[in-house]
Enzyme design. Structure first.
Site, short mmCIF file in Angstrom:
data_model
loop_
_atom_site.label_atom_id
_atom_site.label_comp_id
_atom_site.label_asym_id
_atom_site.label_seq_id
_atom_site.Cartn_x
_atom_site.Cartn_y
_atom_site.Cartn_z
N TYR A 67 1.10 -1.59 0.16
CA TYR A 67 0.04 -0.05 -0.66
C TYR A 67 0.96 1.12 -0.26
CZ TYR A 67 -4.49 -2.73 0.37
OH TYR A 67 -5.61 -3.37 -0.24
N ASP A 105 -7.64 6.59 -4.28
CA ASP A 105 -6.74 8.08 -4.41
C ASP A 105 -7.89 9.44 -4.24
OD1 ASP A 105 -7.84 6.68 -7.83
OD2 ASP A 105 -8.22 8.90 -6.82
N HIS A 120 -14.36 3.15 -0.24
CA HIS A 120 -13.99 2.16 0.01
C HIS A 120 -12.81 3.05 0.63
CE1 HIS A 120 -15.27 -0.81 -2.97
NE2 HIS A 120 -16.07 -0.38 -2.21
N CYS A 157 -0.78 3.92 21.46
CA CYS A 157 -1.04 2.68 22.27
C CYS A 157 -0.14 2.34 21.19
CB CYS A 157 -2.46 2.58 21.88
SG CYS A 157 -2.38 2.21 20.05
N SER A 196 -15.91 -2.63 -12.71
CA SER A 196 -17.16 -3.78 -13.36
C SER A 196 -18.43 -4.04 -12.65
CB SER A 196 -15.43 -4.49 -13.24
OG SER A 196 -15.42 -4.54 -11.58
N ALA A 238 -12.89 6.96 -19.24
CA ALA A 238 -13.53 8.59 -19.61
C ALA A 238 -12.69 9.38 -19.81
CB ALA A 238 -13.32 8.13 -17.90
#
Ligand code: APR
Length: 254
Positions: A67, A105, A120, A157, A196, A238
């Protein structure tokens, strides 16, 4: 580029548009989608080993490394002409666009759009995986992908810091989902761009609109699981479709 008459007519008549975007929206910014053949992230990696809480528990350094590199690529990426067209659309006539994205993003925001919901989450919204507190330490920038990288440690923590995104098997942020559903219920057009349409509940939003008799326009070079419920489809990327549509709308409104 000629805009299909049905797409233009629906777009011109719409005042409250809900726009659901997926990874294809950022493809022309150079960011890989998930399921495109050959180039899709999940065509080359097993999502179960990277995008689940179990993967994180099993090997946080491997998950964080992956990530952290995606975060680097998203920082380097620039909004494309499609992002910019969506941001400018609100200036044409009295249309209002509610952007609901599955993307983690920040390219819609950097193009100037307000994003109603990141269904998400956001890759930049770091939080502690133990106490849940927000975190901002991402560590040293990467110049190339690495196999493993120790996640930062929570200053509160001592827990491990994770990306603020929704992994498979995790619940979506309830407030984001409720905002997205409310916008879909009040829309007079739903635009589905670059997804999709196989991950729920996001994919359920256009279906909910369709069942209410609200037109759905799909902009995607490929057919998807949502194509059957689309009122009109435009098989164009797009980054080409949206600027052409905005130009046509401006000419129609002038
Ligand atoms: N313009 C428009 N659509 C495009 C473009 C483009 N330039 N390039 C590719 N696409 C389309 C593909 O044809 C495909 O239908 O974008 C879609 C991308 O589909 P996915 O890779 O499945 O991405 P997405 O639908 O956003 O995935 C949904 O799955 O893994 C999870 O959380 C992840 O949010 C993601 C969710």
């Amino acid at each position: 580029m000629r805009v299909p008459a049905d797409v233009l007519e629906l777009a011109h008549a719409a005042c409250e548009l809900t726009v659901l975007t997926g990874a294809g929206m950022s493809a022309e910014s150079g960011l890989a989608t998930f399921r495109d053949a050959q180039t899709g992230l999940w065509a080359n990696q097993d999502p179960a080993s990277l995008a689940t809480p179990e993967a994180w528990e099993a090997d946080p350094a491997r998950v964080w490394a992956w990530y952290r590199w995606r975060m680097t690529l998203m920082t380097r990426a620039q909004p494309n002409a499609g992002h910019r067209a969506l941001a400018e659309w609100s200036e044409v006539g009295d249309a209002h666009l509610w952007i609901v994205t599955q993307n983690v993003d920040d390219l819609h925001e950097r193009a100037g759009s307000d994003v109603l919901a990141h269904l998400h989450g956001s890759i930049f919204a770091l939080r502690c995986s133990r106490c849940g507190q927000d975190a901002d330490a991402v560590g040293e920038p990467l110049t190339e992908p690495v196999e493993r990288l120790d996640p930062p440690v929570c200053v509160h923590c001592g827990g491990l810091v994770r990306p603020g995104i929704v992994w498979f098997g995790e619940a979506l942020p309830q407030d984001a989902l409720e905002r997205a559903e409310a916008a879909t219920l009040s829309a007079d057009l739903v635009l589905v761009i670059g997804t999709s349409g196989i991950v729920y509940p996001a994919a359920g939003l256009p279906i909910m609109a369709h069942h209410r008799g609200v037109p759905v326009v799909e902009i995607n070079p490929e057919e998807t699981d949502l194509s059957d419920i689309a009122t009109a489809t435009w098989r164009v990327p797009a980054g080409e479709a949206l600027p052409a549509l905005l130009t046509a709308l401006r000419e129609n409104t002038a």
